[in-house]
Design a protein around this motif. Structure first.
Motif, short mmCIF file in Angstrom:
data_model
loop_
_atom_site.label_atom_id
_atom_site.label_comp_id
_atom_site.label_asym_id
_atom_site.label_seq_id
_atom_site.Cartn_x
_atom_site.Cartn_y
_atom_site.Cartn_z
N GLY A 115 -36.55 35.69 -39.80
CA GLY A 115 -35.56 36.59 -39.23
C GLY A 115 -35.93 38.04 -39.02
O GLY A 115 -35.05 38.86 -38.80
N ARG A 116 -37.22 38.42 -39.10
CA ARG A 116 -37.58 39.82 -38.91
C ARG A 116 -37.48 40.19 -37.43
O ARG A 116 -37.99 39.48 -36.58
N GLY A 117 -36.85 41.30 -37.13
CA GLY A 117 -36.79 41.79 -35.76
C GLY A 117 -35.51 41.43 -35.04
O GLY A 117 -34.62 40.78 -35.59
N GLU A 118 -35.41 41.89 -33.80
CA GLU A 118 -34.23 41.67 -32.96
C GLU A 118 -34.58 40.72 -31.83
O GLU A 118 -35.73 40.61 -31.42
N ILE A 119 -33.54 40.04 -31.31
CA ILE A 119 -33.74 39.18 -30.15
C ILE A 119 -32.62 39.50 -29.17
O ILE A 119 -31.46 39.60 -29.56
N THR A 120 -32.96 39.74 -27.90
CA THR A 120 -31.95 40.15 -26.92
C THR A 120 -31.69 39.07 -25.88
O THR A 120 -30.64 39.05 -25.28
N GLN A 121 -32.65 38.18 -25.67
CA GLN A 121 -32.55 37.15 -24.64
C GLN A 121 -32.02 35.85 -25.26
O GLN A 121 -32.23 35.59 -26.44
N ALA A 122 -31.35 35.04 -24.45
CA ALA A 122 -30.91 33.72 -24.91
C ALA A 122 -32.12 32.77 -24.86
O ALA A 122 -32.58 32.41 -23.78
N LEU A 123 -32.64 32.41 -26.03
CA LEU A 123 -33.82 31.55 -26.11
C LEU A 123 -33.47 30.21 -26.74
O LEU A 123 -32.66 30.16 -27.66
N GLU A 124 -34.12 29.16 -26.25
CA GLU A 124 -34.02 27.86 -26.90
C GLU A 124 -35.31 27.65 -27.68
O GLU A 124 -36.38 27.50 -27.09
N VAL A 125 -35.20 27.68 -29.02
CA VAL A 125 -36.39 27.62 -29.86
C VAL A 125 -36.43 26.30 -30.61
O VAL A 125 -35.48 25.94 -31.31
N HIS A 126 -37.53 25.57 -30.45
CA HIS A 126 -37.75 24.30 -31.16
C HIS A 126 -38.77 24.56 -32.26
O HIS A 126 -39.89 24.96 -31.96
N ALA A 127 -38.39 24.34 -33.52
CA ALA A 127 -39.31 24.55 -34.64
C ALA A 127 -38.97 23.57 -35.75
O ALA A 127 -37.93 22.91 -35.71
N PHE A 130 -36.00 26.83 -39.86
CA PHE A 130 -35.48 28.15 -39.51
C PHE A 130 -34.91 28.80 -40.76
O PHE A 130 -34.31 28.11 -41.60
N SER A 131 -35.03 30.12 -40.87
CA SER A 131 -34.31 30.82 -41.93
C SER A 131 -32.88 31.03 -41.42
O SER A 131 -32.62 31.03 -40.21
N LYS A 132 -31.94 31.24 -42.36
CA LYS A 132 -30.52 31.40 -41.97
C LYS A 132 -30.35 32.59 -41.04
O LYS A 132 -29.65 32.51 -40.02
N SER A 133 -31.03 33.71 -41.38
CA SER A 133 -30.88 34.92 -40.57
C SER A 133 -31.44 34.71 -39.16
O SER A 133 -30.90 35.24 -38.18
N ALA A 134 -32.50 33.90 -39.04
CA ALA A 134 -33.08 33.63 -37.72
C ALA A 134 -32.11 32.83 -36.86
O ALA A 134 -31.91 33.13 -35.68
N VAL A 135 -31.48 31.80 -37.47
CA VAL A 135 -30.52 30.97 -36.73
C VAL A 135 -29.36 31.84 -36.25
O VAL A 135 -28.94 31.76 -35.09
N GLU A 136 -28.84 32.69 -37.15
CA GLU A 136 -27.73 33.59 -36.80
C GLU A 136 -28.10 34.47 -35.62
O GLU A 136 -27.34 34.61 -34.66
N ALA A 137 -29.29 35.09 -35.68
CA ALA A 137 -29.72 36.02 -34.63
C ALA A 137 -29.90 35.30 -33.29
O ALA A 137 -29.51 35.83 -32.24
N ILE A 138 -30.48 34.09 -33.33
CA ILE A 138 -30.73 33.34 -32.08
C ILE A 138 -29.39 32.95 -31.44
O ILE A 138 -29.18 33.10 -30.23
N GLU A 139 -28.46 32.47 -32.26
CA GLU A 139 -27.16 32.04 -31.73
C GLU A 139 -26.32 33.23 -31.29
O GLU A 139 -25.54 33.13 -30.34
N LYS A 140 -26.48 34.37 -31.97
CA LYS A 140 -25.75 35.58 -31.59
C LYS A 140 -26.19 36.05 -30.20
O LYS A 140 -25.39 36.56 -29.41
N ALA A 141 -27.47 35.85 -29.89
CA ALA A 141 -28.01 36.25 -28.57
C ALA A 141 -27.68 35.22 -27.49
O ALA A 141 -28.05 35.37 -26.35
N GLY A 142 -27.00 34.13 -27.88
CA GLY A 142 -26.62 33.09 -26.91
C GLY A 142 -27.64 31.99 -26.78
O GLY A 142 -27.58 31.19 -25.84
N GLY A 143 -28.59 31.91 -27.69
CA GLY A 143 -29.64 30.89 -27.62
C GLY A 143 -29.33 29.70 -28.49
O GLY A 143 -28.22 29.55 -29.02
N LYS A 144 -30.34 28.82 -28.67
CA LYS A 144 -30.18 27.59 -29.43
C LYS A 144 -31.37 27.41 -30.35
O LYS A 144 -32.52 27.59 -29.93
N ALA A 145 -31.10 27.08 -31.64
CA ALA A 145 -32.17 26.80 -32.59
C ALA A 145 -32.20 25.30 -32.83
O ALA A 145 -31.28 24.74 -33.44
#
Length: 148
Positions: A115-127, A130-145
């Motif tokens: 979860g380090r850093g900011e994300i501004t684009q809606a990204l679909e990330v396959h991994a 995920f850490s909890k903070s990363a999932v929150e940040a990705i979904e907040k930006a409109g993306g999918k984890a």
């Protein structure tokens, strides 16, 4: 140029020492092994870690800890890295193959998004994780984890 006229660069190769070919060669007689003793004989090999009878290091140092055979090693990828890749390549879907192609992970590595850093684009990330903070940040930006 063809295979028949290839040769090593000048100065890159050396002739082998020719041992035991008479006193005139400068390496006859004892063949650079000194005089007598176990080390001068053929077939001599020292046990690895042997320190002349002194208690060897690997026996002097105490044992501790253990290796967990069930541990899963992840290659960590942070959100700021994902953001940078998005700006660089314009990729909106990021999967294992994309991470390998961009040099962030090897082919068989398991990937965890951190979860380090900011994300501004809606990204679909396959991994793989995920850490909890990363999932929150990705979904907040409109993306999918997506967990693999």
């Amino acid at each position: 140029m063809n295979l028949s006229n290839l040769s090593p660069a000048t100065g890159s190769t050396r002739n082998n020492k020719r041992l035991g070919r008479g006193t005139g060669s400068g390496r006859g007689g004892t063949s650079t092994r000194g005089h007598k003793g176990q080390k001068s004989r053929s077939g001599y090999s020292k046990k690895s870690g042997f320190e002349g009878g002194q208690m060897p290091l690997q026996r002097r140092v105490p044992k501790f800890g253990f290796k967990n055979i069930n541990r899963i090693e992840y290659k960590g990828v942070n959100l700021d890295v994902l953001q940078g890749l998005n700006e660089q390549h314009g990729a909106t879907t990021m999967d294992a193959a994309f991470f390998v192609a961009s040099g962030l992970a090897s082919k068989n590595a398991k990937i965890k998004v951190l979860g380090r850093g900011e994300i501004t684009q809606a990204l679909e990330v396959h991994a793989h994780a995920f850490s909890k903070s990363a999932v929150e940040a990705i979904e907040k930006a409109g993306g999918k984890a997506v967990t693999l």
